[in-house]
Design a protein around this motif. Sequence first.
Motif, PDB file in Angstrom:
ATOM      1  N   ARG B  29      -9.551  -1.551  13.538  1.00  0.00           N
ATOM      2  CA  ARG B  29     -10.977  -1.330  13.322  1.00  0.00           C
ATOM      3  C   ARG B  29     -11.523  -0.168  14.144  1.00  0.00           C
ATOM      4  N   PHE B  30     -10.814   0.215  15.170  1.00  0.00           N
ATOM      5  CA  PHE B  30     -11.305   1.267  16.066  1.00  0.00           C
ATOM      6  C   PHE B  30     -10.162   2.196  16.438  1.00  0.00           C
ATOM      7  N   ALA B  31     -10.541   3.313  17.045  1.00  0.00           N
ATOM      8  CA  ALA B  31      -9.510   4.246  17.518  1.00  0.00           C
ATOM      9  C   ALA B  31     -10.074   5.058  18.675  1.00  0.00           C
ATOM     10  N   VAL B  32      -9.185   5.498  19.522  1.00  0.00           N
ATOM     11  CA  VAL B  32      -9.543   6.486  20.540  1.00  0.00           C
ATOM     12  C   VAL B  32      -9.087   7.836  20.021  1.00  0.00           C
ATOM     13  N   ARG B  33     -10.017   8.760  19.985  1.00  0.00           N
ATOM     14  CA  ARG B  33      -9.745  10.087  19.437  1.00  0.00           C
ATOM     15  C   ARG B  33      -9.748  11.095  20.584  1.00  0.00           C
ATOM     16  N   ALA B  34      -8.609  11.747  20.785  1.00  0.00           N
ATOM     17  CA  ALA B  34      -8.476  12.720  21.872  1.00  0.00           C
ATOM     18  C   ALA B  34      -8.454  14.120  21.310  1.00  0.00           C
ATOM     19  N   GLU B  35      -9.379  14.929  21.795  1.00  0.00           N
ATOM     20  CA  GLU B  35      -9.413  16.363  21.449  1.00  0.00           C
ATOM     21  C   GLU B  35     -10.021  17.064  22.653  1.00  0.00           C
ATOM     22  N   ALA B  36     -11.007  17.933  22.449  1.00  0.00           N
ATOM     23  CA  ALA B  36     -11.651  18.571  23.589  1.00  0.00           C
ATOM     24  C   ALA B  36     -12.409  17.540  24.420  1.00  0.00           C
ATOM     25  N   SER B  37     -12.863  16.494  23.748  1.00  0.00           N
ATOM     26  CA  SER B  37     -13.409  15.328  24.443  1.00  0.00           C
ATOM     27  C   SER B  37     -12.620  14.116  23.947  1.00  0.00           C
ATOM     28  N   ILE B  38     -12.846  12.970  24.571  1.00  0.00           N
ATOM     29  CA  ILE B  38     -12.174  11.748  24.139  1.00  0.00           C
ATOM     30  C   ILE B  38     -13.243  10.755  23.708  1.00  0.00           C
ATOM     31  N   SER B  39     -13.127  10.270  22.495  1.00  0.00           N
ATOM     32  CA  SER B  39     -14.161   9.413  21.921  1.00  0.00           C
ATOM     33  C   SER B  39     -13.569   8.114  21.409  1.00  0.00           C
ATOM     34  N   LEU B  40     -14.432   7.120  21.341  1.00  0.00           N
ATOM     35  CA  LEU B  40     -14.112   5.876  20.644  1.00  0.00           C
ATOM     36  C   LEU B  40     -14.770   5.961  19.278  1.00  0.00           C
ATOM     37  N   VAL B  41     -13.995   5.767  18.237  1.00  0.00           N
ATOM     38  CA  VAL B  41     -14.529   5.876  16.875  1.00  0.00           C
ATOM     39  C   VAL B  41     -14.220   4.597  16.114  1.00  0.00           C
ATOM     40  N   ASP B  42     -14.990   4.371  15.048  1.00  0.00           N
ATOM     41  CA  ASP B  42     -14.688   3.221  14.207  1.00  0.00           C
ATOM     42  C   ASP B  42     -13.713   3.629  13.107  1.00  0.00           C
ATOM     43  N   ALA B  43     -13.403   2.684  12.238  1.00  0.00           N
ATOM     44  CA  ALA B  43     -12.373   2.939  11.225  1.00  0.00           C
ATOM     45  C   ALA B  43     -12.756   4.080  10.285  1.00  0.00           C
ATOM     46  N   ALA B  44     -14.076   4.307  10.147  1.00  0.00           N
ATOM     47  CA  ALA B  44     -14.532   5.392   9.277  1.00  0.00           C
ATOM     48  C   ALA B  44     -14.579   6.736  10.013  1.00  0.00           C
ATOM     49  N   GLY B  45     -14.266   6.701  11.290  1.00  0.00           N
ATOM     50  CA  GLY B  45     -14.294   7.935  12.062  1.00  0.00           C
ATOM     51  C   GLY B  45     -15.625   8.230  12.713  1.00  0.00           C
ATOM     52  N   ASN B  46     -16.578   7.285  12.608  1.00  0.00           N
ATOM     53  CA  ASN B  46     -17.880   7.486  13.256  1.00  0.00           C
ATOM     54  C   ASN B  46     -17.756   7.282  14.764  1.00  0.00           C
ATOM     55  N   GLN B  47     -18.338   8.200  15.509  1.00  0.00           N
ATOM     56  CA  GLN B  47     -18.220   8.113  16.960  1.00  0.00           C
ATOM     57  C   GLN B  47     -19.101   6.994  17.505  1.00  0.00           C
ATOM     58  N   LEU B  48     -18.508   6.144  18.330  1.00  0.00           N
ATOM     59  CA  LEU B  48     -19.234   5.040  18.955  1.00  0.00           C
ATOM     60  C   LEU B  48     -19.568   5.347  20.412  1.00  0.00           C
ATOM     61  N   LEU B  49     -18.648   5.980  21.108  1.00  0.00           N
ATOM     62  CA  LEU B  49     -18.832   6.323  22.513  1.00  0.00           C
ATOM     63  C   LEU B  49     -18.093   7.616  22.819  1.00  0.00           C
ATOM     64  N   THR B  50     -18.634   8.385  23.726  1.00  0.00           N
ATOM     65  CA  THR B  50     -17.857   9.482  24.293  1.00  0.00           C
ATOM     66  C   THR B  50     -17.260   8.973  25.593  1.00  0.00           C
ATOM     67  N   LEU B  51     -15.961   8.839  25.623  1.00  0.00           N
ATOM     68  CA  LEU B  51     -15.315   8.294  26.817  1.00  0.00           C
ATOM     69  C   LEU B  51     -15.117   9.363  27.879  1.00  0.00           C
ATOM     70  N   VAL B  52     -14.745  10.558  27.466  1.00  0.00           N
ATOM     71  CA  VAL B  52     -14.574  11.680  28.395  1.00  0.00           C
ATOM     72  C   VAL B  52     -15.176  12.903  27.739  1.00  0.00           C
ATOM     73  N   ARG B  53     -16.142  13.521  28.409  1.00  0.00           N
ATOM     74  CA  ARG B  53     -16.832  14.661  27.801  1.00  0.00           C
ATOM     75  C   ARG B  53     -15.974  15.915  27.786  1.00  0.00           C
ATOM     76  N   ASP B  54     -15.163  16.078  28.825  1.00  0.00           N
ATOM     77  CA  ASP B  54     -14.472  17.352  29.007  1.00  0.00           C
ATOM     78  C   ASP B  54     -13.045  17.079  29.458  1.00  0.00           C
ATOM     79  N   THR B  55     -12.087  17.431  28.641  1.00  0.00           N
ATOM     80  CA  THR B  55     -10.687  17.200  29.008  1.00  0.00           C
ATOM     81  C   THR B  55     -10.042  18.451  29.606  1.00  0.00           C
ATOM     82  N   SER B  56     -10.853  19.397  30.030  1.00  0.00           N
ATOM     83  CA  SER B  56     -10.289  20.590  30.664  1.00  0.00           C
ATOM     84  C   SER B  56      -9.378  20.177  31.811  1.00  0.00           C
ATOM     85  N   GLY B  57      -8.215  20.749  31.842  1.00  0.00           N
ATOM     86  CA  GLY B  57      -7.287  20.460  32.923  1.00  0.00           C
ATOM     87  C   GLY B  57      -6.372  19.277  32.659  1.00  0.00           C
TER      88      GLY B  57
END
Lengths: 203, 182
Positions: B29-57
Amino acid sequence: MERSIKIVFCLSALFLASCDDDDHTAQLLGGGPGSADANNIVAGDGFCGPQGGNQALGQPSFDSGVTTAKLDLDGNPLGQGQDPDWNPETTGTVNGQPVNSGTFAYVVMSRDQINASGVSIGDWATVTNTATGQSTFARVEDVGPPGGTGEISQAAASAVGIRQVVVQTRDGPSTVPVGDPNVNVQAFAGTASIQGDCPPTNS
Amino acid sequence: MKRQTLYAAAGILLAVSSQAKDVHSPDGRFAVRAEASISLVDAAGNQLLTLVRDTSGDAKVEVAWSPDSKHVVVVENGERVGSGIVAAWKDEVWHKTIEPESQEGALIQAQQAKFHGRLVSEHRKLNGWITPSEVAVQGDMTFSSGAKYRYGYTLAFRQVPGRLDRGGYEEGQLIGKDYHSL
């Protein structure tokens, strides 16, 4: 335990900062003095200050409190051999290149400090020498290990009047601040996009 | 054998890149999406939370979902020197929380004194779920003297009122305990 520390070099820093005692407002300088030569810190532009000055930054989202200053030589090619923890890279970059510690005033924050404060790499920061009141603008440009506060670039240290020495330790030469000075580091979330106010160059 | 072995496969390691990568919860039902930021999304890909704003480094991001899909832990390991742990848990809605580095402060200070050097790098990884709300963590520290220290501890979720920090995390809901040398 080996306690003897031999001073190899003493680096003279140029003091450009001043403190206005009348209104108790420290003058915030630009990126401040610095050069690519770790043994000859001279004036440089660095990041300068944010356009709009202090008011453009708002309230700090991270405040280190009063903490002992530590030097990060990363990004300074001449820092190699002068710091056992030296690394040619920094987390942040300027024009795709590592941020030179000798040229740019920057501060180091841990991953947890960055997350908990909402700060991002590139956000503006200030460094204040708590003994003298000298302050400089800087940017957050490197990530350090947990528990560390007060880690700043050579240019930031110079800008707030902190002299640097290269000492011989059992791990090899290490560049450290003279006299365990205290600093306060503040960082301002969401300010990375604010341009610096460096004057145009005559090139 | 301990239950943590049973759940060890729950942790998935991602290399940080600009390309989005999803780590789905066991119930899908959910997923953690890692890219330039890390987000929690639902099954449709809608963002629920921003877990990490900046993954620089960040060089590696490890994501571990609890077997009941109600807790997720994210470990960021930097390219060079340090790691950070954030997490999310669900009751009626999702909350995000963070492991404050102050929890490791006493451990770091003790080891710095023991090894006669300051901490110069630290990395952590997850070692499986012990219970649906407790996950095992392994870490290593390197000190300026060259000494290395390996340790483990348990990271436990506690659903208590927390302090909201400036990053938007509810602090006080992710507690490290049972620190030990390895």
